[in-house]
Design a protein around this motif. Structure first.
Motif, PDB file in Angstrom:
ATOM      1  N   THR A  30       0.949  -3.317  15.341  1.00 21.40           N
ATOM      2  CA  THR A  30       1.067  -3.000  13.751  1.00 21.40           C
ATOM      3  C   THR A  30       2.964  -3.939  12.640  1.00 21.40           C
ATOM      4  O   THR A  30       3.775  -3.567  13.404  1.00 21.40           O
ATOM      5  CB  THR A  30       1.787  -1.728  13.379  1.00 21.40           C
ATOM      6  N   SER A  31       2.257  -4.395  12.024  1.00 20.84           N
ATOM      7  CA  SER A  31       3.811  -5.298  11.035  1.00 20.84           C
ATOM      8  C   SER A  31       3.947  -4.127  10.231  1.00 20.84           C
ATOM      9  O   SER A  31       3.150  -3.192   9.430  1.00 20.84           O
ATOM     10  CB  SER A  31       3.949  -6.286  10.430  1.00 20.84           C
ATOM     11  N   MET A  32       5.368  -4.561   9.715  1.00 19.13           N
ATOM     12  CA  MET A  32       5.330  -4.144   8.222  1.00 19.13           C
ATOM     13  C   MET A  32       5.071  -3.761   7.047  1.00 19.13           C
ATOM     14  O   MET A  32       4.388  -3.723   6.216  1.00 19.13           O
ATOM     15  CB  MET A  32       7.003  -3.694   7.741  1.00 19.13           C
ATOM     16  N   GLU A  33       3.824  -5.653   6.852  1.00 17.48           N
ATOM     17  CA  GLU A  33       2.756  -5.749   6.196  1.00 17.48           C
ATOM     18  C   GLU A  33       1.507  -5.135   5.970  1.00 17.48           C
ATOM     19  O   GLU A  33       1.443  -4.781   5.039  1.00 17.48           O
ATOM     20  CB  GLU A  33       2.878  -7.684   6.076  1.00 17.48           C
ATOM     21  N   HIS A  34       1.746  -5.160   7.486  1.00 16.02           N
ATOM     22  CA  HIS A  34       0.163  -3.967   7.588  1.00 16.02           C
ATOM     23  C   HIS A  34       0.305  -3.050   6.730  1.00 16.02           C
ATOM     24  O   HIS A  34      -0.659  -1.900   6.310  1.00 16.02           O
ATOM     25  CB  HIS A  34      -0.178  -4.267   9.657  1.00 16.02           C
ATOM     26  N   LEU A  35       1.569  -2.472   6.941  1.00 15.86           N
ATOM     27  CA  LEU A  35       1.870  -0.964   6.188  1.00 15.86           C
ATOM     28  C   LEU A  35       1.672  -1.071   5.658  1.00 15.86           C
ATOM     29  O   LEU A  35       1.116   0.396   4.421  1.00 15.86           O
ATOM     30  CB  LEU A  35       3.145  -0.529   7.659  1.00 15.86           C
ATOM     31  N   SER A  36       2.377  -1.514   4.688  1.00 16.38           N
ATOM     32  CA  SER A  36       2.770  -1.996   2.836  1.00 16.38           C
ATOM     33  C   SER A  36       1.353  -1.695   2.519  1.00 16.38           C
ATOM     34  O   SER A  36       0.442  -1.576   2.093  1.00 16.38           O
ATOM     35  CB  SER A  36       3.200  -2.972   2.979  1.00 16.38           C
TER      36      SER A  36
END
Length: 195
Positions: A30-36
């Motif tokens: 999981t990346s911060m991009e996935h979270l956003s």
């Protein structure tokens, strides 16, 4: 999983989304991009609430661990015969797991790749150790079989309880209630452990 764009996010709602994504993709995947994307907010909005991905992991795991360690502070877990306290802890652990299913699922999937994961694994071992001490006391009291090693019995007990995350899906037709599952766990475990 893309959620509609939201103007405001609370730390609690952001945490719920993060746990869902971590459970779906794995923490490492999981990346911060996935979270956003999943939250429908910008990465900078996430950073408004938390320092980063690992803080979200720690908050989520803390919620699960707080629930489990809270059980050990309940009067029924502290007073009375060890076997009755153990049955209470077993029942309540099942109930907490089911009430906090996504958070406990995440806790059970940590592998020790980060400081937070290593901390969580150590806390889980602490919890298991406290329960193993209850098992030992119940054996010493003559209420549980002496021919089953306390650490092994504890591992088997939690293996049964923890497997619930693999099959329990609340809200599906025909799903057992929390009470039905907790009753079944206690009956099954203690039928084999009691003298």
């Amino acid at each position: 999983m893309t959620m509609p764009k939201r103007d405001t996010y609370t730390p609690e709602s952001l945490l719920a989304v993060a746990v869902e994504v971590f459970n779906e993709r794995g923490y490492d995947g999981t990346s911060m991009e996935h979270l956003s994307r999943a939250a429908g907010i910008s990465k900078s909005s996430i950073y408004h609430h938390v320092k980063g991905k690992e803080e979200l992991l720690r908050l989520a795991i803390s919620r699960a661990l707080d629930g489990l360690f809270g059980i050990l502070q309940e009067p029924e877990a502290r007073d009375g015969r060890a076997v009755e306290r153990l049955e209470h802890v077993t029942r309540r652990t099942t109930e907490v797991l089911m009430a906090e299913l996504p958070y406990v699922t995440l806790l059970l999937r940590v592998r020790g790749n980060t400081d937070t994961e290593r901390w969580a694994m150590a806390r889980r071992r602490d919890f298991d150790h406290e329960v193993a001490e209850l098992v030992k006391q119940a054996v010493a009291d003559g209420d549980l079989r002496p021919d089953v090693d306390a650490r092994l019995a504890t591992r088997l007990l939690f293996g049964m309880i923890n497997s619930i995350v693999e099959w329990y899906r609340p809200g599906r037709g025909g799903a057992a209630t929390v009470d039905e599952v907790a009753d079944a766990v206690v009956r099954t475990a203690f039928a084999g452990l009691r003298v």
